[in-house]
Write an enzyme that holds these catalytic residues in place. Sequence first.
Site, mmCIF file in Angstrom:
data_model
loop_
_atom_site.group_PDB
_atom_site.id
_atom_site.type_symbol
_atom_site.label_atom_id
_atom_site.label_comp_id
_atom_site.label_asym_id
_atom_site.label_seq_id
_atom_site.Cartn_x
_atom_site.Cartn_y
_atom_site.Cartn_z
ATOM 1 N N HIS A 32 0.844 -1.199 0.000
ATOM 2 C CA HIS A 32 0.000 0.000 0.000
ATOM 3 C C HIS A 32 0.877 1.247 0.000
ATOM 4 O O HIS A 32 1.251 1.748 1.060
ATOM 5 C CB HIS A 32 -0.910 0.003 1.228
ATOM 6 C CG HIS A 32 -1.796 -1.197 1.323
ATOM 7 N ND1 HIS A 32 -1.340 -2.423 1.781
ATOM 8 C CD2 HIS A 32 -3.117 -1.370 1.012
ATOM 9 C CE1 HIS A 32 -2.338 -3.290 1.752
ATOM 10 N NE2 HIS A 32 -3.421 -2.681 1.288
ATOM 11 N N HIS A 72 -2.078 -0.836 7.163
ATOM 12 C CA HIS A 72 -1.674 -1.139 5.793
ATOM 13 C C HIS A 72 -0.588 -0.179 5.312
ATOM 14 O O HIS A 72 0.120 -0.474 4.346
ATOM 15 C CB HIS A 72 -2.882 -1.094 4.847
ATOM 16 C CG HIS A 72 -3.633 0.193 4.888
ATOM 17 N ND1 HIS A 72 -4.629 0.440 5.803
ATOM 18 C CD2 HIS A 72 -3.542 1.317 4.129
ATOM 19 C CE1 HIS A 72 -5.117 1.652 5.605
ATOM 20 N NE2 HIS A 72 -4.469 2.213 4.599
ATOM 21 N N LEU A 122 -8.706 -2.531 10.911
ATOM 22 C CA LEU A 122 -8.846 -1.084 11.092
ATOM 23 C C LEU A 122 -9.622 -0.732 12.360
ATOM 24 O O LEU A 122 -10.598 -1.380 12.711
ATOM 25 C CB LEU A 122 -9.512 -0.467 9.867
ATOM 26 C CG LEU A 122 -8.664 -0.522 8.588
ATOM 27 C CD1 LEU A 122 -9.438 0.029 7.400
ATOM 28 C CD2 LEU A 122 -7.349 0.224 8.768
ATOM 29 N N ILE A 193 -10.304 8.900 0.338
ATOM 30 C CA ILE A 193 -10.242 7.750 -0.568
ATOM 31 C C ILE A 193 -10.194 6.461 0.239
ATOM 32 O O ILE A 193 -9.495 6.366 1.252
ATOM 33 C CB ILE A 193 -8.986 7.831 -1.470
ATOM 34 C CG1 ILE A 193 -9.062 9.049 -2.395
ATOM 35 C CG2 ILE A 193 -8.811 6.552 -2.282
ATOM 36 C CD1 ILE A 193 -10.145 8.971 -3.456
ATOM 37 N N ARG A 364 -18.931 -17.838 38.637
ATOM 38 C CA ARG A 364 -18.749 -16.380 38.553
ATOM 39 C C ARG A 364 -18.555 -15.800 39.956
ATOM 40 O O ARG A 364 -17.766 -14.869 40.150
ATOM 41 C CB ARG A 364 -19.928 -15.713 37.848
ATOM 42 C CG ARG A 364 -21.258 -15.891 38.542
ATOM 43 C CD ARG A 364 -22.360 -15.045 37.945
ATOM 44 N NE ARG A 364 -23.639 -15.316 38.587
ATOM 45 C CZ ARG A 364 -24.638 -14.458 38.642
ATOM 46 N NH1 ARG A 364 -24.516 -13.257 38.097
ATOM 47 N NH2 ARG A 364 -25.767 -14.779 39.231
ATOM 48 N N GLU A 417 -18.259 -3.869 24.314
ATOM 49 C CA GLU A 417 -17.458 -5.085 24.457
ATOM 50 C C GLU A 417 -16.192 -5.055 23.602
ATOM 51 O O GLU A 417 -15.095 -5.391 24.075
ATOM 52 C CB GLU A 417 -18.301 -6.318 24.096
ATOM 53 C CG GLU A 417 -19.422 -6.613 25.067
ATOM 54 C CD GLU A 417 -20.697 -5.850 24.757
ATOM 55 O OE1 GLU A 417 -21.684 -6.031 25.494
ATOM 56 O OE2 GLU A 417 -20.711 -5.080 23.765
ATOM 57 N N PHE A 443 -21.655 -12.571 24.320
ATOM 58 C CA PHE A 443 -21.199 -11.323 23.714
ATOM 59 C C PHE A 443 -19.693 -11.319 23.453
ATOM 60 O O PHE A 443 -19.152 -10.303 23.001
ATOM 61 C CB PHE A 443 -21.597 -10.138 24.584
ATOM 62 C CG PHE A 443 -23.079 -10.004 24.785
ATOM 63 C CD1 PHE A 443 -23.965 -10.373 23.782
ATOM 64 C CD2 PHE A 443 -23.595 -9.533 25.981
ATOM 65 C CE1 PHE A 443 -25.334 -10.271 23.963
ATOM 66 C CE2 PHE A 443 -24.971 -9.421 26.177
ATOM 67 C CZ PHE A 443 -25.844 -9.796 25.166
ATOM 68 N N HIS A 467 -22.231 -16.434 32.509
ATOM 69 C CA HIS A 467 -23.494 -16.895 31.915
ATOM 70 C C HIS A 467 -23.157 -17.761 30.698
ATOM 71 O O HIS A 467 -23.490 -17.445 29.568
ATOM 72 C CB HIS A 467 -24.388 -15.709 31.551
ATOM 73 C CG HIS A 467 -24.812 -14.904 32.750
ATOM 74 N ND1 HIS A 467 -23.906 -14.289 33.590
ATOM 75 C CD2 HIS A 467 -26.049 -14.614 33.243
ATOM 76 C CE1 HIS A 467 -24.564 -13.654 34.559
ATOM 77 N NE2 HIS A 467 -25.863 -13.841 34.385
#
Length: 670
Positions: A32, A72, A122, A193, A364, A417, A443, A467
Amino acid sequence: MNAPERIDSAARCANALRFLAADAVEQAKSGHPGAPMGMAEMAEVLWRRHLRHNPANPAWPDRDRFVLSNGHASMLQYALLHLTGYDLPMSQLRQFRQLHAATPGHPELGVTPGVETTTGPLGQGLANAVGMALAEKLLAATFNRPGFDIVDHHTYVFLGDGCLMEGLSHEACSLAGTLRLGKLICLYDDNGISIDGEVAGWFADDTPKRFAAYGWHVIADVDGHDAHALDAALHEAKAERDRPTLICCRTVIGKGAPAKAGGHDVHGAPLGAPEIAAMRTALGWEAEPFTVPADVADAWDARAQGAAREAEWEARFVSYCAAHPELAEEFVRRANGRLPEGFDAELMALLDAPSPLQGKIATRKASQLCLEALTPALPELLGGSADLTGSNLTNVKASVWVNHAGHGNYVSYGVREFGMAAAMNGIALHGGLIPYGGTFMTFSDYSRNAIRMAALMRLRVVHVLTHDSIGLGEDGPTHQPVEHAASLRLIPNNQVWRPCDGAETAYAWLAALRREDGPSCLVLSRQALMPFERNPAQRAEIARGGYVLRDVPAPRVVLIATGSEVEIAMRAALDLADAGIAARVVSMPCVELFYAQDVAYRDTVLPPGLPRVSVEAGGTWFWRGVVGEQGLALGIDTFGESAPAEALYQHFGLTPAHVAAAARVLLEEA
């Protein structure tokens, strides 16, 4: 040097970046060139006039951090590192994008000296930088004393349109504004661009107003090719201490290429020999490819300045050691990533004497008890949750919510998250802190690419994923993980722990904290689980990822289970015993760690030739490789349902009776 000479020198320094990028991409026949050429002036001004770093010591704790979020454009960073004096010789630039070179297609942590984070997906570099800036703020509040600013550096980011189009940028930048990360400075390469063409058709946001709404200081409409304007903008940004800064730099992609500048064709393909030759003529650049004129090389060389800056800091740190010896010792320990001696003593005491950790307890909750014991001994722990603290149980009595002043040890990340996971990577990259963060297991998909990047970068990051199955019950299939454990196990260098009780949860936490070369995911139950007795050898073998929890003479079948299904397997083994069938039960809380053990140990746990049945409330295809062609994997290969947990386990055939019956059928068919 007078002003015209300085401008000429700056232009030649920027052009050196352009030609190194263009020539390397041309030689590699891929890459690039457009972004490095368009950001050349931005890089020249930042790296030659503002960035505090020492090429001889890329790990200097108080260096400024530089993140190339638009990864890139990697040849820009490689050119900068080479020219300023890092251990990156020109021969490596010639090997751009080649096997085992120190110049891979996108920047990679640990491959190239001076690269602070692996970028390419990205937006993630930007979110990493938010974590770095947060770490700097927290450590400064912890260690700095009047007259001794031991932690005092900026985090700089280059980013492009693509980074800002990614939803992650919203999560990360909203958080940065809320936390007032005033030493985070982002330079936006606004070239209009992307790969498909002019972004006006799909990215018409008013970016300055967007960031102003986040609470950022915005410097808009800066000519990205005007060194004086860029320099002034950076001075203004550094003067702003209470808000992160976005400098919007108007640039031309591929600037310098006579025919291709400004178009999308220059984004991700070599310019071609004729275009590069024309560019040499247009810019008056007579140097051959991969050659830098002596005056330009001298102007770029940052080794003497970098050594002087670090020496000044070292002298200040020596005085700091004399004035604050205990703080200095702690700073060095944490900067080196060393855990304190005996940090696990209180936690192990909970396992050695009667305690709630040894009772019937949700894992937990067991995790929270572990954190209660660990947090006072590990001041580097930085907890957090994606707005699920009361459900993940990631907070403890010693938790202090991070505030604008930079005090605290617990981050309320909000419902972000992906932003949380990527920022945690940045916190780990910065050093001095060990981040952990919680969300619901289902999630984890939002966080997955950041978890993957943590594994790629070998970062000590802990994800608390609660969970973990249909055991959460009535919330239904949107919240019931099925494929998630298998998906996370597929990530190379990621360790997934699914403990069955308090003891396994404690060992999972200890393994995650001691692990210096990759992330760990702690997969935890909502529902309370029965504890199991173990002898000392069994308890020690938890740390090997899999072990025999129930053994019998001459077993005919092995039941393998994780988490909440270990109790089901144990009860099934008793049912089988009543039928005269001897069944061994293996708890395998961390499959990756178990298969990292030597073959001899694995064979003692899972004897070759002995029929195997696996039980896990999730997808079965992963377990087929464990049980083999002649074995049986019991689990859930559909989405869940909304119902009480007990009804769901019955519905999906995950009960002791079902498991025992399946084992009997397997033995009859063997």
